[in-house]
Design a protein around this motif. Structure first.
Motif, mmCIF file in Angstrom:
data_model
loop_
_atom_site.group_PDB
_atom_site.id
_atom_site.type_symbol
_atom_site.label_atom_id
_atom_site.label_comp_id
_atom_site.label_asym_id
_atom_site.label_seq_id
_atom_site.Cartn_x
_atom_site.Cartn_y
_atom_site.Cartn_z
ATOM 1 N N TRP A 76 0.824 -1.205 0.000
ATOM 2 C CA TRP A 76 0.000 0.000 0.000
ATOM 3 C C TRP A 76 0.861 1.259 0.000
ATOM 4 O O TRP A 76 0.562 2.218 -0.712
ATOM 5 C CB TRP A 76 -0.973 -0.005 1.179
ATOM 6 C CG TRP A 76 -2.135 -0.888 0.897
ATOM 7 C CD1 TRP A 76 -2.414 -2.103 1.468
ATOM 8 C CD2 TRP A 76 -3.167 -0.662 -0.059
ATOM 9 N NE1 TRP A 76 -3.555 -2.630 0.917
ATOM 10 C CE2 TRP A 76 -4.037 -1.772 -0.021
ATOM 11 C CE3 TRP A 76 -3.449 0.371 -0.956
ATOM 12 C CZ2 TRP A 76 -5.160 -1.875 -0.836
ATOM 13 C CZ3 TRP A 76 -4.567 0.273 -1.769
ATOM 14 C CH2 TRP A 76 -5.414 -0.841 -1.705
ATOM 15 N N LEU A 77 1.918 1.267 0.790
ATOM 16 C CA LEU A 77 2.782 2.453 0.802
ATOM 17 C C LEU A 77 3.452 2.656 -0.551
ATOM 18 O O LEU A 77 3.546 3.787 -1.041
ATOM 19 C CB LEU A 77 3.817 2.343 1.921
ATOM 20 C CG LEU A 77 3.250 2.350 3.349
ATOM 21 C CD1 LEU A 77 4.377 2.224 4.367
ATOM 22 C CD2 LEU A 77 2.399 3.590 3.609
ATOM 23 N N SER A 78 3.902 1.576 -1.183
ATOM 24 C CA SER A 78 4.526 1.716 -2.500
ATOM 25 C C SER A 78 3.492 2.115 -3.549
ATOM 26 O O SER A 78 3.780 2.924 -4.436
ATOM 27 C CB SER A 78 5.257 0.432 -2.911
ATOM 28 O OG SER A 78 4.367 -0.633 -3.146
ATOM 29 N N LYS A 83 1.253 6.207 -7.253
ATOM 30 C CA LYS A 83 0.139 7.044 -7.691
ATOM 31 C C LYS A 83 0.399 8.539 -7.493
ATOM 32 O O LYS A 83 -0.108 9.351 -8.254
ATOM 33 C CB LYS A 83 -1.157 6.646 -6.973
ATOM 34 C CG LYS A 83 -1.704 5.331 -7.463
ATOM 35 C CD LYS A 83 -2.028 5.394 -8.944
ATOM 36 C CE LYS A 83 -2.629 4.127 -9.472
ATOM 37 N NZ LYS A 83 -2.859 4.163 -10.914
ATOM 38 N N THR A 84 1.163 8.898 -6.464
ATOM 39 C CA THR A 84 1.403 10.316 -6.206
ATOM 40 C C THR A 84 2.687 10.811 -6.851
ATOM 41 O O THR A 84 2.815 11.992 -7.144
ATOM 42 C CB THR A 84 1.435 10.609 -4.695
ATOM 43 O OG1 THR A 84 2.452 9.815 -4.078
ATOM 44 C CG2 THR A 84 0.074 10.323 -4.071
ATOM 45 N N GLY A 85 3.654 9.918 -7.054
ATOM 46 C CA GLY A 85 4.886 10.270 -7.751
ATOM 47 C C GLY A 85 5.883 11.050 -6.909
ATOM 48 O O GLY A 85 5.608 11.464 -5.787
ATOM 49 N N LEU A 86 7.054 11.203 -7.480
ATOM 50 C CA LEU A 86 8.126 11.994 -6.894
ATOM 51 C C LEU A 86 8.608 12.988 -7.936
ATOM 52 O O LEU A 86 8.580 12.695 -9.137
ATOM 53 C CB LEU A 86 9.301 11.091 -6.479
ATOM 54 C CG LEU A 86 9.104 10.186 -5.275
ATOM 55 C CD1 LEU A 86 10.299 9.262 -5.101
ATOM 56 C CD2 LEU A 86 8.885 11.007 -4.016
ATOM 57 N N PRO A 87 9.076 14.139 -7.506
ATOM 58 C CA PRO A 87 9.594 15.103 -8.482
ATOM 59 C C PRO A 87 10.779 14.514 -9.258
ATOM 60 O O PRO A 87 11.597 13.779 -8.702
ATOM 61 C CB PRO A 87 10.050 16.286 -7.624
ATOM 62 C CG PRO A 87 9.533 16.046 -6.255
ATOM 63 C CD PRO A 87 9.168 14.603 -6.140
ATOM 64 N N ALA A 91 6.521 9.165 -14.237
ATOM 65 C CA ALA A 91 5.355 8.439 -13.728
ATOM 66 C C ALA A 91 5.383 7.005 -14.257
ATOM 67 O O ALA A 91 6.026 6.709 -15.262
ATOM 68 C CB ALA A 91 4.073 9.135 -14.173
ATOM 69 N N ALA A 92 4.675 6.130 -13.571
ATOM 70 C CA ALA A 92 4.612 4.722 -13.984
ATOM 71 C C ALA A 92 3.857 4.594 -15.299
ATOM 72 O O ALA A 92 2.802 5.196 -15.479
ATOM 73 C CB ALA A 92 3.930 3.892 -12.905
ATOM 74 N N ASP A 93 4.406 3.817 -16.213
ATOM 75 C CA ASP A 93 3.698 3.492 -17.444
ATOM 76 C C ASP A 93 2.918 2.202 -17.215
ATOM 77 O O ASP A 93 3.138 1.492 -16.237
ATOM 78 C CB ASP A 93 4.692 3.343 -18.610
ATOM 79 C CG ASP A 93 5.698 2.252 -18.344
ATOM 80 O OD1 ASP A 93 5.436 1.114 -18.765
ATOM 81 O OD2 ASP A 93 6.732 2.535 -17.699
ATOM 82 N N THR A 94 1.997 1.877 -18.127
ATOM 83 C CA THR A 94 1.145 0.705 -17.921
ATOM 84 C C THR A 94 1.929 -0.606 -17.947
ATOM 85 O O THR A 94 1.572 -1.549 -17.237
ATOM 86 C CB THR A 94 0.004 0.667 -18.953
ATOM 87 O OG1 THR A 94 0.558 0.708 -20.265
ATOM 88 C CG2 THR A 94 -0.961 1.818 -18.752
ATOM 89 N N THR A 95 3.010 -0.659 -18.710
ATOM 90 C CA THR A 95 3.797 -1.898 -18.751
ATOM 91 C C THR A 95 4.508 -2.136 -17.420
ATOM 92 O O THR A 95 4.448 -3.239 -16.867
ATOM 93 C CB THR A 95 4.820 -1.870 -19.904
ATOM 94 O OG1 THR A 95 4.111 -1.713 -21.129
ATOM 95 C CG2 THR A 95 5.637 -3.155 -19.951
ATOM 96 N N SER A 96 5.143 -1.107 -16.885
ATOM 97 C CA SER A 96 5.844 -1.299 -15.606
ATOM 98 C C SER A 96 4.841 -1.556 -14.488
ATOM 99 O O SER A 96 5.088 -2.385 -13.599
ATOM 100 C CB SER A 96 6.754 -0.109 -15.285
ATOM 101 O OG SER A 96 6.016 1.079 -15.148
ATOM 102 N N LEU A 97 3.698 -0.880 -14.516
ATOM 103 C CA LEU A 97 2.671 -1.133 -13.511
ATOM 104 C C LEU A 97 2.111 -2.546 -13.670
ATOM 105 O O LEU A 97 1.838 -3.226 -12.666
ATOM 106 C CB LEU A 97 1.552 -0.091 -13.620
ATOM 107 C CG LEU A 97 0.609 0.020 -12.437
ATOM 108 C CD1 LEU A 97 1.344 0.192 -11.111
ATOM 109 C CD2 LEU A 97 -0.364 1.156 -12.647
#
Length: 182
Positions: A76-78, A83-87, A91-97
């Motif tokens: 859940w933390l990850s 979902k919120t990202g880091l500067p 952002a996560a793409d659909t393949t990596s997700l």
């Protein structure tokens, strides 16, 4: 609670898992939007409460419960971080997700095997959770939104199983009889 009864941290972990899973999958099913409500629940009850429950399970010698609650608490933390990202981090793409969720499906499938000696509701929680992760991964890999919507409904059912298990354990222990079959 009687002082002679052994505490059961699993009820806290299952409650945290169940409520957070229901809330997120209401969004996956398209019933609500992904919002700060889900993110906050993911950090507090999905993440921290499950980690606390898992540590307490380890202290009681329960490797299965400790591993499950700590692992899913950090899931859940990850997930919140994804979902919120880091500067300055893409952002996560659909393949990596999709791979992220597939790895959780594999882990959960093995945990499901571990429930084969547990009660029925534990089998239902881990069986439906395996299916949920698998459907979410397929939804991301294929980018077919309907698969994610179907996964959302599976997730709502999975979360309800976990909440039932939590409440059943509490009620049965407090009343010292099997009121809610597990």
């Amino acid at each position: 609670m009687s002082t002679t009864q052994k505490s059961n941290p699993a009820s806290l972990g299952l409650l945290g898992f169940g409520l957070t899973t229901i809330l997120l999958n209401l969004a996956n099913a398209g019933i609500i939007e992904l919002s700060i409500v889900i993110i906050a629940m993911g950090i507090a009850l999905g993440g921290l409460a499950q980690i606390i429950a898992g540590v307490l399970e380890f202290k009681q010698g329960n490797t299965f419960g400790g591993t499950a609650f700590v692992a899913y608490g950090f899931f859940w933390l990850s997930f919140v971080l994804i979902k919120t990202g880091l500067p300055n981090i893409p952002a996560a793409d659909t393949t990596s997700l999709g791979f992220y969720l597939l790895l959780w499906a594999v882990f959960t499938g093995f945990m499901f095997i571990g429930t084969l000696t547990h009660n029925t509701i534990s089998k239902l929680v881990f069986g439906s959770l395996t299916l949920l992760f698998l459907l979410l991964a397929i939804g991301d890999f294929t980018e077919i939104h309907m698969i994610t919507v179907i996964a959302g409904y599976v997730g709502i059912v999975c979360g309800l199983f976990a909440v039932y298990s939590s409440v059943g354990q509490i009620v049965n222990q407090e009343l010292n009889k099997n009121v809610m079959p597990l």
